[in-house]
Design a protein around this motif. Sequence first.
Motif, PDB file in Angstrom:
ATOM      1  N   VAL A   4       0.862  -1.185   0.000  1.00 27.00           N
ATOM      2  CA  VAL A   4       0.000   0.000   0.000  1.00 27.00           C
ATOM      3  C   VAL A   4       0.895   1.230   0.000  1.00 27.00           C
ATOM      4  O   VAL A   4       1.747   1.399   0.868  1.00 27.00           O
ATOM      5  N   ILE A   5       0.695   2.081  -0.987  1.00 25.36           N
ATOM      6  CA  ILE A   5       1.501   3.290  -1.124  1.00 25.36           C
ATOM      7  C   ILE A   5       0.648   4.478  -0.714  1.00 25.36           C
ATOM      8  O   ILE A   5      -0.502   4.596  -1.122  1.00 25.36           O
ATOM      9  N   THR A   6       1.229   5.342   0.109  1.00 26.71           N
ATOM     10  CA  THR A   6       0.537   6.544   0.572  1.00 26.71           C
ATOM     11  C   THR A   6       1.359   7.770   0.186  1.00 26.71           C
ATOM     12  O   THR A   6       2.490   7.654  -0.295  1.00 26.71           O
ATOM     13  N   THR A   7       0.822   8.935   0.458  1.00 21.53           N
ATOM     14  CA  THR A   7       1.534  10.175   0.167  1.00 21.53           C
ATOM     15  C   THR A   7       2.780  10.342   1.036  1.00 21.53           C
ATOM     16  O   THR A   7       3.601  11.211   0.770  1.00 21.53           O
ATOM     17  N   GLU A   8       2.920   9.502   2.047  1.00 18.69           N
ATOM     18  CA  GLU A   8       4.122   9.540   2.889  1.00 18.69           C
ATOM     19  C   GLU A   8       5.306   8.848   2.222  1.00 18.69           C
ATOM     20  O   GLU A   8       6.444   8.994   2.678  1.00 18.69           O
ATOM     21  N   ASP A   9       5.067   8.110   1.153  1.00 16.68           N
ATOM     22  CA  ASP A   9       6.112   7.326   0.491  1.00 16.68           C
ATOM     23  C   ASP A   9       6.827   8.084  -0.625  1.00 16.68           C
ATOM     24  O   ASP A   9       7.775   7.573  -1.215  1.00 16.68           O
ATOM     25  N   TYR A  10       6.378   9.293  -0.931  1.00 17.05           N
ATOM     26  CA  TYR A  10       6.988  10.077  -2.000  1.00 17.05           C
ATOM     27  C   TYR A  10       6.722  11.557  -1.758  1.00 17.05           C
ATOM     28  O   TYR A  10       5.873  11.928  -0.955  1.00 17.05           O
ATOM     29  N   LYS A  11       7.477  12.380  -2.467  1.00 21.51           N
ATOM     30  CA  LYS A  11       7.215  13.826  -2.441  1.00 21.51           C
ATOM     31  C   LYS A  11       7.537  14.389  -3.814  1.00 21.51           C
ATOM     32  O   LYS A  11       8.304  13.813  -4.579  1.00 21.51           O
ATOM     33  N   PHE A  12       6.934  15.527  -4.116  1.00 18.35           N
ATOM     34  CA  PHE A  12       7.217  16.226  -5.355  1.00 18.35           C
ATOM     35  C   PHE A  12       8.426  17.121  -5.146  1.00 18.35           C
ATOM     36  O   PHE A  12       8.577  17.742  -4.094  1.00 18.35           O
ATOM     37  N   ILE A  13       9.269  17.187  -6.156  1.00 16.99           N
ATOM     38  CA  ILE A  13      10.427  18.078  -6.133  1.00 16.99           C
ATOM     39  C   ILE A  13      10.433  18.851  -7.451  1.00 16.99           C
ATOM     40  O   ILE A  13       9.799  18.452  -8.425  1.00 16.99           O
ATOM     41  N   GLU A  14      11.132  19.969  -7.466  1.00 16.49           N
ATOM     42  CA  GLU A  14      11.231  20.748  -8.694  1.00 16.49           C
ATOM     43  C   GLU A  14      12.678  21.131  -8.948  1.00 16.49           C
ATOM     44  O   GLU A  14      13.492  21.173  -8.040  1.00 16.49           O
ATOM     45  N   SER A  15      12.973  21.412 -10.189  1.00 17.82           N
ATOM     46  CA  SER A  15      14.312  21.808 -10.590  1.00 17.82           C
ATOM     47  C   SER A  15      14.450  23.316 -10.483  1.00 17.82           C
ATOM     48  O   SER A  15      13.537  24.059 -10.834  1.00 17.82           O
ATOM     49  N   ASN A  16      15.612  23.754 -10.015  1.00 20.88           N
ATOM     50  CA  ASN A  16      15.889  25.190  -9.985  1.00 20.88           C
ATOM     51  C   ASN A  16      16.312  25.689 -11.361  1.00 20.88           C
ATOM     52  O   ASN A  16      16.211  26.874 -11.642  1.00 20.88           O
ATOM     53  N   ASP A  17      16.799  24.769 -12.197  1.00 22.79           N
ATOM     54  CA  ASP A  17      17.361  25.154 -13.490  1.00 22.79           C
ATOM     55  C   ASP A  17      16.426  24.905 -14.662  1.00 22.79           C
ATOM     56  O   ASP A  17      16.573  25.513 -15.712  1.00 22.79           O
ATOM     57  N   GLU A  18      15.490  23.978 -14.515  1.00 25.25           N
ATOM     58  CA  GLU A  18      14.616  23.607 -15.615  1.00 25.25           C
ATOM     59  C   GLU A  18      13.166  23.637 -15.151  1.00 25.25           C
ATOM     60  O   GLU A  18      12.886  23.659 -13.966  1.00 25.25           O
ATOM     61  N   ASP A  19      12.255  23.593 -16.108  1.00 20.78           N
ATOM     62  CA  ASP A  19      10.826  23.677 -15.811  1.00 20.78           C
ATOM     63  C   ASP A  19      10.218  22.279 -15.738  1.00 20.78           C
ATOM     64  O   ASP A  19       9.660  21.795 -16.719  1.00 20.78           O
ATOM     65  N   TRP A  20      10.384  21.598 -14.594  1.00 18.62           N
ATOM     66  CA  TRP A  20       9.763  20.294 -14.406  1.00 18.62           C
ATOM     67  C   TRP A  20       9.530  19.998 -12.933  1.00 18.62           C
ATOM     68  O   TRP A  20      10.167  20.573 -12.071  1.00 18.62           O
ATOM     69  N   TYR A  21       8.584  19.110 -12.720  1.00 20.87           N
ATOM     70  CA  TYR A  21       8.346  18.535 -11.400  1.00 20.87           C
ATOM     71  C   TYR A  21       8.758  17.077 -11.476  1.00 20.87           C
ATOM     72  O   TYR A  21       8.535  16.422 -12.489  1.00 20.87           O
ATOM     73  N   ALA A  22       9.330  16.578 -10.421  1.00 22.83           N
ATOM     74  CA  ALA A  22       9.730  15.179 -10.359  1.00 22.83           C
ATOM     75  C   ALA A  22       9.192  14.589  -9.063  1.00 22.83           C
ATOM     76  O   ALA A  22       8.604  15.281  -8.234  1.00 22.83           O
ATOM     77  N   VAL A  23       9.411  13.298  -8.894  1.00 23.54           N
ATOM     78  CA  VAL A  23       8.998  12.589  -7.691  1.00 23.54           C
ATOM     79  C   VAL A  23      10.254  12.030  -7.031  1.00 23.54           C
ATOM     80  O   VAL A  23      11.140  11.503  -7.711  1.00 23.54           O
ATOM     81  N   GLU A  24      10.317  12.159  -5.723  1.00 26.25           N
ATOM     82  CA  GLU A  24      11.383  11.529  -4.942  1.00 26.25           C
ATOM     83  C   GLU A  24      10.736  10.513  -4.018  1.00 26.25           C
ATOM     84  O   GLU A  24       9.804  10.840  -3.282  1.00 26.25           O
ATOM     85  N   LEU A  25      11.240   9.289  -4.062  1.00 29.28           N
ATOM     86  CA  LEU A  25      10.740   8.253  -3.162  1.00 29.28           C
ATOM     87  C   LEU A  25      11.331   8.495  -1.782  1.00 29.28           C
ATOM     88  O   LEU A  25      12.543   8.704  -1.643  1.00 29.28           O
ATOM     89  N   THR A  26      10.502   8.483  -0.753  1.00 29.53           N
ATOM     90  CA  THR A  26      10.943   8.856   0.595  1.00 29.53           C
ATOM     91  C   THR A  26      10.952   7.704   1.586  1.00 29.53           C
ATOM     92  O   THR A  26      11.248   7.905   2.756  1.00 29.53           O
ATOM     93  N   SER A  27      10.612   6.495   1.108  1.00 30.15           N
ATOM     94  CA  SER A  27      10.638   5.338   2.002  1.00 30.15           C
ATOM     95  C   SER A  27      10.882   4.072   1.186  1.00 30.15           C
ATOM     96  O   SER A  27      10.820   4.090  -0.039  1.00 30.15           O
ATOM     97  N   GLY A  28      11.155   2.999   1.877  1.00 27.04           N
ATOM     98  CA  GLY A  28      11.285   1.702   1.225  1.00 27.04           C
ATOM     99  C   GLY A  28      12.631   1.455   0.575  1.00 27.04           C
ATOM    100  O   GLY A  28      13.584   2.214   0.734  1.00 27.04           O
ATOM    101  N   LYS A  29      12.685   0.382  -0.165  1.00 25.07           N
ATOM    102  CA  LYS A  29      13.915  -0.102  -0.795  1.00 25.07           C
ATOM    103  C   LYS A  29      14.553   0.945  -1.699  1.00 25.07           C
ATOM    104  O   LYS A  29      15.774   1.037  -1.791  1.00 25.07           O
ATOM    105  N   TRP A  30      13.742   1.731  -2.389  1.00 20.21           N
ATOM    106  CA  TRP A  30      14.250   2.682  -3.379  1.00 20.21           C
ATOM    107  C   TRP A  30      14.252   4.115  -2.866  1.00 20.21           C
ATOM    108  O   TRP A  30      14.242   5.064  -3.647  1.00 20.21           O
ATOM    109  N   LYS A  31      14.295   4.291  -1.557  1.00 22.90           N
ATOM    110  CA  LYS A  31      14.307   5.626  -0.949  1.00 22.90           C
ATOM    111  C   LYS A  31      15.428   6.466  -1.572  1.00 22.90           C
ATOM    112  O   LYS A  31      16.549   6.006  -1.735  1.00 22.90           O
ATOM    113  N   GLY A  32      15.078   7.705  -1.941  1.00 19.11           N
ATOM    114  CA  GLY A  32      16.049   8.632  -2.501  1.00 19.11           C
ATOM    115  C   GLY A  32      16.096   8.657  -4.017  1.00 19.11           C
ATOM    116  O   GLY A  32      16.698   9.555  -4.595  1.00 19.11           O
TER     117      GLY A  32
END
Length: 113
Positions: A4-32
């Motif tokens: 079960v994946i919740t909003t606690e397992d990821y966060k949105f990040i943005e680039s200072n240099d480019e125009d995009w939003y990305a996802v960062e995994l914040t828990s589990g095997k692939w954290k970071g």
Amino acid sequence: MNEVITTEDYKFIESNDEDWYAVELTSGKWKGVKYIYGKVTVKESPETGLATLGFTWNPIDTNGFEDDDLLNDIKFKNYLGGVLQNIIEDSLDNGAQIGNIKSNSNTYIEPSD
């Protein structure tokens, strides 16, 4: 997918240099691990009425994992699918814009004359 994946397992990040939003995994095997979703599609089966998500993704920072290992890992791809599903469901449930980042910065806009 059993996890079960919740909003606690990821966060949105943005680039200072480019125009995009990305996802960062914040828990589990692939954290970071940081990545960007590309094209997202929804396909509904006429026979079952069930929908499946299709998507592309591009790594931004694999946090020490080899790119090819992640690209070829079906469990990782299913996890990214679960994150995408949670993002969409959370957006629909809360009426939020997908990828909306709340800024803590003070923005000053110069009034025009």
